[in-house]
Design an enzyme around this catalytic site. Structure first.
Site, short mmCIF file in Angstrom:
data_model
loop_
_atom_site.label_atom_id
_atom_site.label_comp_id
_atom_site.label_asym_id
_atom_site.label_seq_id
_atom_site.Cartn_x
_atom_site.Cartn_y
_atom_site.Cartn_z
N ASP A 82 2.91 2.25 3.91
CA ASP A 82 2.88 2.21 2.58
C ASP A 82 3.69 2.46 1.84
O ASP A 82 4.67 3.59 2.02
CB ASP A 82 1.87 3.15 2.40
CG ASP A 82 1.08 3.29 1.10
OD1 ASP A 82 1.26 2.43 0.22
OD2 ASP A 82 0.52 4.53 0.85
N HIS A 83 4.33 2.08 0.57
CA HIS A 83 5.40 2.31 -0.21
C HIS A 83 6.87 2.69 0.50
O HIS A 83 7.69 3.54 0.35
CB HIS A 83 5.21 3.59 -0.83
CG HIS A 83 4.21 3.50 -1.87
ND1 HIS A 83 4.38 2.95 -3.14
CD2 HIS A 83 2.89 4.14 -2.12
CE1 HIS A 83 3.39 2.83 -3.80
NE2 HIS A 83 2.14 3.52 -3.19
N GLU A 136 5.44 -4.99 -5.28
CA GLU A 136 4.64 -4.57 -6.47
C GLU A 136 5.46 -4.75 -7.60
O GLU A 136 6.70 -4.73 -7.86
CB GLU A 136 4.57 -2.73 -6.31
CG GLU A 136 3.83 -2.37 -7.43
CD GLU A 136 3.44 -0.80 -7.22
OE1 GLU A 136 3.22 -0.42 -6.15
OE2 GLU A 136 3.33 0.02 -8.09
N GLY A 183 -3.23 10.13 -6.63
CA GLY A 183 -3.38 11.57 -6.56
C GLY A 183 -4.94 11.66 -6.75
O GLY A 183 -5.68 10.68 -7.08
N HIS A 225 -3.45 0.03 -5.38
CA HIS A 225 -3.02 1.46 -5.16
C HIS A 225 -4.01 2.27 -5.91
O HIS A 225 -4.55 2.05 -6.87
CB HIS A 225 -1.46 1.71 -5.40
CG HIS A 225 -0.90 0.87 -4.31
ND1 HIS A 225 0.03 1.46 -3.50
CD2 HIS A 225 -0.65 -0.45 -4.07
CE1 HIS A 225 0.70 0.60 -2.59
NE2 HIS A 225 0.24 -0.53 -2.77
ZN LIG Z 1 0.31 3.57 -3.60
#
Ligand SMILES: [Zn+2]
Length: 323
Positions: A82-83, A136, A183, A225
């Site tokens: 991820d990322h 992305e 978040g 996401h």
């Molecule tokens: Zn993300």
């Protein structure tokens, strides 16, 4: 069945009008909760690992735990980065047995994003077996481990960019920004309205952007996401048991269910797992102040995460009975 990449999983999800849950994992109990839930729902699943998880648990532990889950469940499971911040981190994961990686160069200018993404794609696709790459375009607000974007500095994906980006990079899936956010505090209270109970209602996702993107990229898998819903029952358990989460708010599950029926094939969920784990542990400690065996309280956290993942699979993603 060994670990798989996302290719066939996304093809089926696209055609079937559902999405695969990509759940972040950091420890054994979370891996078990996710994969046991997936097993009971007969659902394919993506286990994803962030840079923060790699730092916390070490890559080798994470990989071995995910391999154990494959052996234990027999499900199609993807191990995904991820990322990924740069080529080196993606390469490290590809060499280390990951079956899918994300290169996130979305904070870079368009041309630079293309250049970095293409380099990762070339390396990943040359690997045997083939490793799939998520890229992305656009940026999300919020905080996720090392990825921080101030509210107000986010930018929606521009649909007119997507065809050129996908053609020139060769990426296998594309994360887009349509108003989700990282978040547990996805939206500022002033961006929201309040319902009769005082609970924040966030602005709706930009389905117009999603539709325009999918028109330009027919059949191409899209990723969302920052798609926790911050289920208020867990926030309440946390706050009723000594916690203090004020105005935590997420993306409504109904909107995610709609997105899953369209081109969205992967929905990332992290904060909701953290909240469920915290709710289980806080409730346990409050009810049993004399307990000190981690199996008891972490076990309750695991139980809550498992219930939550089953709910997501059946009510939000629609991936049940698709393994
Ligand atoms: Zn993300």
């Amino acid at each position: 069945m060994p670990l798989v990449n996302t290719k066939e999983m996304f093809e089926k999800a696209y055609k079937g009008g559902y999405a695969i849950g990509a759940f972040n994992c950091n420890n054994m109990e979370i891996v078990q909760a996710i994969t046991e839930a997936a097993k009971e729902c007969n659902s394919p699943v993506i286990l994803q690992v962030s840079a923060g998880a790699r730092k916390y648990a070490k890559p080798v532990y994470l990989r071995k735990m995910v391999e154990a889950a494959v052996e234990d469940t027999g499900l199609p499971i993807v191990l995904h980065l991820d990322h990924g911040a740069d080529f080196e981190m993606c390469k490290d994961c590809i060499d280390g047995g990951f079956t899918s990686v994300m290169i996130d160069a979305s904070s870079k200018p368009f041309e630079e994003n293309i250049e970095i993404t293409r380099k990762v794609v070339e390396y990943a696709h040359a690997h045997k077996p083939y490793v799939t790459v998520e890229a992305e375009l656009g940026t999300l607000a919020g905080i996720e481990d090392d990825v921080k974007v101030e509210h107000g500095s986010e930018s929606y994906t521009k649909p007119e960019d997507v065809e050129e980006f996908v053609r020139r990079t060769g990426c296998d899936s594309l994360a887009i920004a349509i108003g989700t956010s990282h978040g547990a505090y996805k939206f500022k209270p002033e961006q929201c309205t309040r319902d009769e109970n005082g609970v924040l209602c966030p602005p709706p996702l930009r389905f117009d952007i999603l539709e325009e993107v999918s028109k330009r990229l027919p059949g191409f898998p899209i990723v969302l996401h920052g798609s926790s819903s911050v289920n208020q029952e867990y926030v309440k358990i946390i706050n009723d048991n000594g916690g203090d989460l004020k105005d935590a708010v997420g993306v409504p599950e109904k909107q995610l269910r709609e997105a899953a029926k369209l081109a969205v094939c992967k929905i990332n969920i992290d904060s909701d797992l953290r909240l469920a784990m915290t709710a289980g542990i806080r409730e346990h400690f409050n009810a049993h102040p004399d307990h000190f065996d981690p199996r008891q309280y972490v076990g309750d956290g695991r139980k809550y995460v498992k219930e939550l993942v089953k709910h997501k699979i059946t009510e939000v993603l629609g991936s049940n009975d698709k393994a």
